[in-house]
Write an enzyme that holds these catalytic residues in place. Structure first.
Site, short mmCIF file in Angstrom:
data_model
loop_
_atom_site.label_atom_id
_atom_site.label_comp_id
_atom_site.label_asym_id
_atom_site.label_seq_id
_atom_site.Cartn_x
_atom_site.Cartn_y
_atom_site.Cartn_z
N ASP A 90 -31.27 -33.87 20.72
CA ASP A 90 -31.43 -33.62 19.73
C ASP A 90 -30.82 -35.29 18.18
OD1 ASP A 90 -32.49 -33.37 16.93
OD2 ASP A 90 -30.25 -31.54 16.93
N GLY B 150 -20.78 -27.62 7.07
CA GLY B 150 -22.33 -28.07 7.72
C GLY B 150 -22.21 -26.42 7.92
N ARG B 151 -23.59 -25.80 8.42
CA ARG B 151 -23.70 -25.08 8.64
C ARG B 151 -25.14 -24.60 9.72
NH1 ARG B 151 -25.73 -21.41 3.62
NH2 ARG B 151 -27.14 -20.85 5.02
N GLY B 152 -25.14 -23.81 10.51
CA GLY B 152 -26.23 -23.56 11.20
C GLY B 152 -26.51 -22.30 11.96
N ASN B 153 -27.83 -22.19 12.86
CA ASN B 153 -28.32 -20.87 13.53
C ASN B 153 -26.76 -19.80 13.84
OD1 ASN B 153 -30.92 -20.68 12.65
ND2 ASN B 153 -30.87 -21.84 14.28
N GLY C 148 -22.69 -20.97 13.39
CA GLY C 148 -21.93 -20.40 12.96
C GLY C 148 -21.82 -21.92 11.52
N ASP C 149 -20.71 -21.87 11.88
CA ASP C 149 -20.67 -22.67 10.76
C ASP C 149 -19.83 -24.11 10.81
OD1 ASP C 149 -22.18 -21.43 7.99
OD2 ASP C 149 -20.76 -19.97 8.78
#
Lengths: 442, 339
Positions: free
Chosen positions: A129, A15-18, A20-21
């Site tokens: 969330d 998974g990846r995001g703002n 880091g991963d």
């Protein structure tokens, strides 16, 4: 600290995001598979305290319905948060593969998620969330709530950067209207209701619209319902109605909703079958994992190496090449003994005029410039305390003396809180008396 | 209320006595599951008296009876002493008991604060040693930070030798424990400003050695937290005595310059917030001035590439330009040598 990291061998990016991963990794000591969230602390100017606080919070959560926290390491400029790995993937992956889920399965999933939510709410924590992507499944089909707080911020593609990059479809009306706080755990109940619709229909309401426009419509629209789906039972429809009350105070708590008929679940809903079908589907799609946004850094044991695109990678600052000269053997005497730097400084300018604490950079805490009127510049002791001492001597009763002492103590504490205050007072008294004397003469 | 009594027939003092009995046994046996569960049950009832529930509001007279028995039976001491042996959720209940009692006032005094300082300071010492034990480090830290809100307790800690352990605790390899210890250290040095300014003034040397060690940590998080703490202390005008000494010391300047050229952008910016005062200080020590002059070219080079645009902070840009201007005004080494 790096011994800790070498205990884990990275498998692939999941998974990846703002910030880091997320990677799957194997713990060498236990043989267990774990999920590691890598947060790049230098990628944003946020105070590390924010992340630390959230990790502390994670470590205080212990529930079978919330993904477990194991430990955290610091590795160069990133922190690695080691969490329980949920091999069954997220419910959003499940949805991608199966398009939509039947009501029984949704009831099973929501029950697990609601138990997790109930735990969080008992701990006074708002998830913020809730959506299918944050409800995870283990290999044996148990349901776990994931990604609250910091761990959420890493994987969410979300509003942290002052725009709603991601998907506001799950947001409660009150969250949209008062964006900076001002809502409570009932916002999660709304999102849970939206998640029910998402799982059973394949997408959240309004998903076909632009996410930014949805922000304006959610607060104005009537709450979405499942009424038009004739194949669904009254149980699920009723459950969604309870969750999606526009007034948050009318929404039941997680504890109460757990007693709803929709969540009274019979044992086998065939979740394992769904997961294994998803596994096959995922294997075809993401055989090598996802492409991480950030480079993991050097010296990390990993099966495959990824090289991030140049714009995303953390570039070492060119200033790190500077060679400072700390030698003190030679002195440079310039402009006699005074500093050449005293000319109107924005850091020292405002000091005598303002004692407000509004913008810290404009106040210098060092060496207030005292005009040299009194020999040692010590207005507190040489003027105020001296004078008060004489007043005390003139006092007729001990009571008066005590009052004078009190006054002196106040001056001392005022001066220590706002250095320079006594000087200002003395100066003003002096000027005022001069003025009065001048007037008298006229 | 009647309902509360039916379910919970013990009076508050009885309840505390029953709790104490279990907690004492916890400490004497190895297989303590039974006592653990009993203690957990009583703690839940204590919590109910303190906070009430959906049907019952807390009753001041009950709380007062409970508090009296807690003090006279040294219940808090027993609980903290056996904190490790209580189960995970019971420890959270101890936190609730502690913080509720701390907030309770009779007149304008807090009897719990009085009890901790004058009768059982051992409790504070045990809490302060919390980070030495991974299991109870976090909960001890939370309780301790509730205590620190009271100036007398903060003062007691600052004047106790054990305070200095916190500079070591915050470098422990367990992330949560280390960062929690840092949070405590931060609170100890920032909440009661007057107290801290006296403390810093009389402990300049020891404190500077300790904080400078943290600034040189290999751990990025420790570095960032400690430079942030220092920047906060530097902004406190009450700390003037400390600051005058700090900004005259070339050793401090060197460490800050190293951080200024660190490869981390955030560390650079944090360091700048301290560095600017070295430059802006009206009366600089000769040695500080020497180092600034010697590195004039380096500074100009550094600030040319000093990337602060992403921080989006107009104050910061203004300050950088000012500091840059001041550095440009420094004499050139070559000219001095030639003269």
């Amino acid at each position: 600290m790096s011994e800790g990291i070498s205990n884990y061998s990275i498998q692939k990016c999941i998974g990846r995001g703002n910030f880091g991963d997320v990677y799957s990794a194997i713990s060498q000591s236990s043989g267990e598979v774990v999920a590691i969230k890598v947060v790049h602390l230098d990628a944003s100017e946020d105070d590390v305290a924010v992340f630390i606080q959230e990790i502390q919070l994670l470590s205080r959560m212990r529930s079978n319905y919330v993904t477990k926290y194991f430990e955290t390491f610091v590795n160069q400029m990133s922190i690695w948060i080691v969490m329980e790995y949920c091999g069954g993937g997220s419910c959003s992956d499940l949805l991608k593969c199966h398009k939509k889920l039947n009501e029984e399965v949704v009831g099973y999933i929501i029950r697990g998620a609601m138990l997790g939510l109930n735990y969080l709410h008992l701990q006074k924590k708002v998830h913020r969330d809730i959506k299918s992507a944050n409800i995870l499944l283990t290999n044996d089909g148990s349901v776990k709530l994931a990604d609250f707080g910091v761990s959420g911020e890493i994987t969410m593609t979300n509003m942290k950067r002052n725009t709603f990059v991601g998907t506001p479809f799950w947001m409660a009306p009150e969250v949209i209207k008062r964006r900076n706080g001002g809502y409570d755990e009932k916002a999660d109940i709304w999102s849970m209701g939206i998640t029910v619709i998402e799982l059973v229909t394949g997408m959240p309401p309004l998903a076909e619209h632009d996410p930014m426009k949805v922000l304006f419509t959610i607060p104005d629209n009537k709450p979405p319902t499942l009424d038009r789906y004739s194949s669904l039972t009254v149980n699920i429809k009723d459950f969604v109605k309870y969750c999606l009350r526009k007034d948050p105070t009318e929404r039941p708590t997680a504890k109460v909703l757990l007693h709803h008929r929709f969540l009274k679940i019979r044992r086998n809903v065939g979740i394992l079958q769904l997961i294994s079908e998803r596994d096959k589907w995922m294997e075809e799609k993401y055989a090598h994992g996802k492409k991480p946004k950030y480079n993991l850094g050097k010296n990390i044991p990993q099966a495959e190496k990824y090289y991030s695109s140049s714009s995303d990678s953390i570039v070492e600052s060119p200033s790190s090449k500077i060679q400072w000269d700390f030698g003190t053997q030679k002195s440079f005497h310039v402009c006699s003994s005074s500093s050449p730097l005293t000319s109107s400084s924005p850091l020292t300018n405002n000091i005598s005029s303002s004692t407000a604490v509004s913008s810290p950079p404009n106040q210098s805490p060092v060496d207030l410039p005292h005009p040299p009127k009194v020999g040692s510049n010590n207005y507190l002791e040489e003027v105020i305390i001296q004078c008060l001492g004489k007043v005390a001597q003139r006092a007729k009763t001990s009571d008066t003396k005590r009052t004078v002492e009190m006054l002196a103590r106040s001056f001392i504490s005022c001066e220590s809180m706002h250095p320079g205050m006594c000087e200002a007072i003395v100066e003003e008294i002096y000027l005022q008396i001069n003025e009065l004397l001048a007037n008298e003469k006229q | 209320m009647a309902f509360l009594f039916k379910r919970n027939p013990k009076t508050p003092p009885d309840l505390i006595r029953a709790l104490n009995e279990q907690v004492v046994k916890l400490d004497q046996t190895i297989d303590n599951k039974k006592y653990q569960d009993e203690a957990a049950r009583y703690l839940t009832q204590v919590k109910l008296i303190l906070h009430g529930d959906d049907d019952n509001d807390p009753q001041p007279d009950q709380i007062s009876q409970l508090a009296q028995e807690v003090y006279s039976s040294d219940c808090l001491y027993l609980l903290i002493y056996s904190l490790k042996k209580l189960d995970f959720d019971s420890r959270k209940d101890v936190l609730i008991l502690f913080s509720t009692l701390l907030r309770r006032q009779t007149g304008n005094k807090s009897p719990t604060v009085d009890y901790l300082i004058n009768h059982k300071p051992e409790i504070l010492i045990m809490l302060l040693r919390g980070p030495e034990n991974q299991e109870i480090g976090l909960i001890s830290g939370q309780i301790l930070r509730d205590c620190i809100k009271f100036e007398v307790i903060n003062r007691f800690i600052l004047h106790h030798q054990i305070f200095w352990n916190y500079f070591k605790y915050c470098q422990i390899s367990i992330f949560e424990i280390a960062t929690d210890a840092f949070t405590t250290l931060h609170d100890l040095l920032t909440i009661h400003k007057k107290l801290v300014s006296e403390f810093l003034a009389s402990n300049y040397d020891t404190f500077t050695v300790q904080i400078n060690q943290l600034l040189q940590s290999k751990n990025y998080v420790t570095k960032r937290q400690s430079v942030r703490l220092l920047a906060e202390l530097v902004l406190q005008r009450q700390n003037q005595y400390f600051l005058n000494k700090y900004f005259d010391d070339t050793n401090n300047l060197k460490l800050i310059m190293l951080l200024l050229s660190d490869k981390s952008k955030n560390l650079q910016i944090e360091a700048f917030h301290i560095f600017k005062f070295f430059v802006a200080k009206p009366k600089k020590s000769q040695k500080v001035l020497d180092i600034l002059i010697k590195n004039k070219e380096n500074f100009l080079e550094l600030f040319k590439n000093f990337d602060i645009t992403y921080a989006n902070d107009s104050n910061l840009i203004e300050e950088r330009d000012y500091i840059l201007g001041e550095i440009q005004k420094l004499p050139d080494i070559d000219k001095i040598r030639a003269a």
